[in-house]
Design a protein around this motif. Sequence first.
Motif, PDB file in Angstrom:
ATOM      1  N   VAL A 198       0.991  -1.391   0.187  1.00 49.41           N
ATOM      2  CA  VAL A 198      -0.145  -0.046   0.012  1.00 49.41           C
ATOM      3  C   VAL A 198       0.933   0.952   0.343  1.00 49.41           C
ATOM      4  O   VAL A 198       2.141   0.762   0.505  1.00 49.41           O
ATOM      5  N   GLU A 199       0.319   1.871  -0.892  1.00 56.30           N
ATOM      6  CA  GLU A 199       1.011   3.421   0.058  1.00 56.30           C
ATOM      7  C   GLU A 199       0.730   4.577   0.177  1.00 56.30           C
ATOM      8  O   GLU A 199       1.679   5.142   1.281  1.00 56.30           O
ATOM      9  N   GLU A 200      -0.576   4.527   1.339  1.00 55.81           N
ATOM     10  CA  GLU A 200      -0.880   5.179   2.080  1.00 55.81           C
ATOM     11  C   GLU A 200      -1.889   4.616   2.856  1.00 55.81           C
ATOM     12  O   GLU A 200      -2.059   3.097   2.736  1.00 55.81           O
ATOM     13  N   VAL A 201      -1.840   4.196   3.958  1.00 59.96           N
ATOM     14  CA  VAL A 201      -3.290   3.740   5.093  1.00 59.96           C
ATOM     15  C   VAL A 201      -3.992   4.814   5.678  1.00 59.96           C
ATOM     16  O   VAL A 201      -3.800   4.984   6.485  1.00 59.96           O
ATOM     17  N   PRO A 202      -5.001   4.629   5.288  1.00 57.10           N
ATOM     18  CA  PRO A 202      -6.187   6.011   5.686  1.00 57.10           C
ATOM     19  C   PRO A 202      -7.245   5.347   6.667  1.00 57.10           C
ATOM     20  O   PRO A 202      -6.984   4.198   6.649  1.00 57.10           O
ATOM     21  N   SER A 203      -6.930   6.441   7.855  1.00 59.77           N
ATOM     22  CA  SER A 203      -7.720   6.033   9.140  1.00 59.77           C
ATOM     23  C   SER A 203      -9.387   5.482   8.226  1.00 59.77           C
ATOM     24  O   SER A 203     -10.211   6.543   6.998  1.00 59.77           O
ATOM     25  N   PRO A 204     -10.148   4.465   9.418  1.00 57.05           N
ATOM     26  CA  PRO A 204     -11.197   4.229   9.299  1.00 57.05           C
ATOM     27  C   PRO A 204     -11.949   4.530   9.468  1.00 57.05           C
ATOM     28  O   PRO A 204     -13.261   4.628   9.503  1.00 57.05           O
ATOM     29  N   THR A 205     -11.964   6.026   9.996  1.00 55.96           N
ATOM     30  CA  THR A 205     -12.763   6.348  10.260  1.00 55.96           C
ATOM     31  C   THR A 205     -14.184   7.354  10.209  1.00 55.96           C
ATOM     32  O   THR A 205     -15.304   6.955  10.192  1.00 55.96           O
ATOM     33  N   TYR A 206     -14.573   7.227   9.472  1.00 58.72           N
ATOM     34  CA  TYR A 206     -15.557   7.687   8.614  1.00 58.72           C
ATOM     35  C   TYR A 206     -16.314   6.602   7.338  1.00 58.72           C
ATOM     36  O   TYR A 206     -17.028   6.248   6.802  1.00 58.72           O
ATOM     37  N   THR A 207     -14.987   5.657   7.413  1.00 57.47           N
ATOM     38  CA  THR A 207     -15.644   4.240   6.375  1.00 57.47           C
ATOM     39  C   THR A 207     -16.001   2.894   7.242  1.00 57.47           C
ATOM     40  O   THR A 207     -16.363   2.117   7.307  1.00 57.47           O
ATOM     41  N   LEU A 208     -15.118   3.416   8.735  1.00 57.97           N
ATOM     42  CA  LEU A 208     -15.730   2.210   9.335  1.00 57.97           C
ATOM     43  C   LEU A 208     -14.808   1.238   9.504  1.00 57.97           C
ATOM     44  O   LEU A 208     -14.138   0.757   9.886  1.00 57.97           O
ATOM     45  N   MET A 209     -14.506   0.349   8.157  1.00 58.97           N
ATOM     46  CA  MET A 209     -13.594  -0.454   7.604  1.00 58.97           C
ATOM     47  C   MET A 209     -12.934  -0.022   6.697  1.00 58.97           C
ATOM     48  O   MET A 209     -13.581  -0.024   5.299  1.00 58.97           O
ATOM     49  N   GLN A 210     -12.201  -1.164   6.418  1.00 58.48           N
ATOM     50  CA  GLN A 210     -10.794  -0.926   5.085  1.00 58.48           C
ATOM     51  C   GLN A 210     -10.510  -2.674   4.898  1.00 58.48           C
ATOM     52  O   GLN A 210      -9.901  -2.421   6.063  1.00 58.48           O
ATOM     53  N   HIS A 211     -10.315  -2.600   4.162  1.00 57.75           N
ATOM     54  CA  HIS A 211      -9.814  -3.702   3.839  1.00 57.75           C
ATOM     55  C   HIS A 211      -8.095  -3.900   2.509  1.00 57.75           C
ATOM     56  O   HIS A 211      -8.945  -3.424   1.940  1.00 57.75           O
ATOM     57  N   TYR A 212      -8.030  -5.194   3.460  1.00 53.10           N
ATOM     58  CA  TYR A 212      -6.759  -4.804   1.829  1.00 53.10           C
ATOM     59  C   TYR A 212      -6.176  -6.272   1.654  1.00 53.10           C
ATOM     60  O   TYR A 212      -6.882  -7.667   2.575  1.00 53.10           O
ATOM     61  N   ASP A 213      -5.598  -6.511   0.818  1.00 52.60           N
ATOM     62  CA  ASP A 213      -4.906  -8.091   0.602  1.00 52.60           C
ATOM     63  C   ASP A 213      -3.309  -7.738   0.942  1.00 52.60           C
ATOM     64  O   ASP A 213      -2.991  -6.653   0.488  1.00 52.60           O
ATOM     65  N   THR A 214      -2.998  -9.197   1.497  1.00 53.77           N
ATOM     66  CA  THR A 214      -2.109  -8.824   1.937  1.00 53.77           C
ATOM     67  C   THR A 214      -0.841  -9.560   1.266  1.00 53.77           C
ATOM     68  O   THR A 214      -1.009  -9.576  -0.207  1.00 53.77           O
ATOM     69  N   ARG A 215       0.426  -9.489   1.199  1.00 53.43           N
ATOM     70  CA  ARG A 215       1.652 -10.482   0.448  1.00 53.43           C
ATOM     71  C   ARG A 215       1.167 -11.389   0.122  1.00 53.43           C
ATOM     72  O   ARG A 215       1.076 -12.276  -0.676  1.00 53.43           O
ATOM     73  N   SER A 216       0.913 -12.056   1.011  1.00 49.03           N
ATOM     74  CA  SER A 216       0.724 -14.121   1.266  1.00 49.03           C
ATOM     75  C   SER A 216      -1.031 -14.113   0.221  1.00 49.03           C
ATOM     76  O   SER A 216      -1.065 -14.909   0.597  1.00 49.03           O
ATOM     77  N   GLY A 217      -1.633 -13.326   0.454  1.00 51.16           N
ATOM     78  CA  GLY A 217      -2.907 -13.762  -0.406  1.00 51.16           C
ATOM     79  C   GLY A 217      -3.961 -13.690   0.131  1.00 51.16           C
ATOM     80  O   GLY A 217      -5.040 -13.829   0.500  1.00 51.16           O
ATOM     81  N   ASP A 218      -3.538 -13.632   2.211  1.00 51.95           N
ATOM     82  CA  ASP A 218      -4.517 -13.047   2.922  1.00 51.95           C
ATOM     83  C   ASP A 218      -5.253 -12.137   2.963  1.00 51.95           C
ATOM     84  O   ASP A 218      -5.390 -10.739   2.424  1.00 51.95           O
ATOM     85  N   TRP A 219      -6.230 -11.563   3.794  1.00 61.82           N
ATOM     86  CA  TRP A 219      -7.763 -10.680   3.820  1.00 61.82           C
ATOM     87  C   TRP A 219      -6.776  -9.911   5.414  1.00 61.82           C
ATOM     88  O   TRP A 219      -6.782 -10.168   6.341  1.00 61.82           O
TER      89      TRP A 219
END
Length: 151
Positions: A56-77
């Motif tokens: 990721v280039e940036e990690v925004p705070s999920p204050t307004y979205t409540l949840m941020q989802h990311y794919d990890t390098r190993s393919g996990d969530w």
Amino acid sequence: MPRRDPILLPDPAATEALGARLGAVLAPGDIVLLHGDLGAGKTTLARGLISALCDVEEVPSPTYTLMQHYDTRSGDWLVHADLYRIEDEAELAELGLDEAFDNAICLIEWPDRLGAYAPERRIDLHLKADDGTRIAEIAARGDWGDRLDHV
């Protein structure tokens, strides 16, 4: 309940580094409840943890979205949730936290809003700022073996 000695965090780089070390020992189904007042360093720690696991280039705070989802390098969530704006536990079911708790690495800010949703098996990470010095206290509930020895 395995507990680590308090970890001194003299600057934001140390807080990010702690997040990266913690991220390195996490696996899907692991849940980190991130406690701390505003300004305690939760966002900085989350940035270090997420950056260690995800491209990721940036990690925004999920204050307004409540949840941020990311794919990890190993393919996990990975799920980063900020529950500050949650007013009722019924809202948690709508977010899909049950599925995230079962299948993802979860980082939850403002975990006091979880109420009965708080999982038994988890890491409680408390960030505190005492007299301008930040410290982290880590306690694990459930079977973590020696994984936290590497944090």
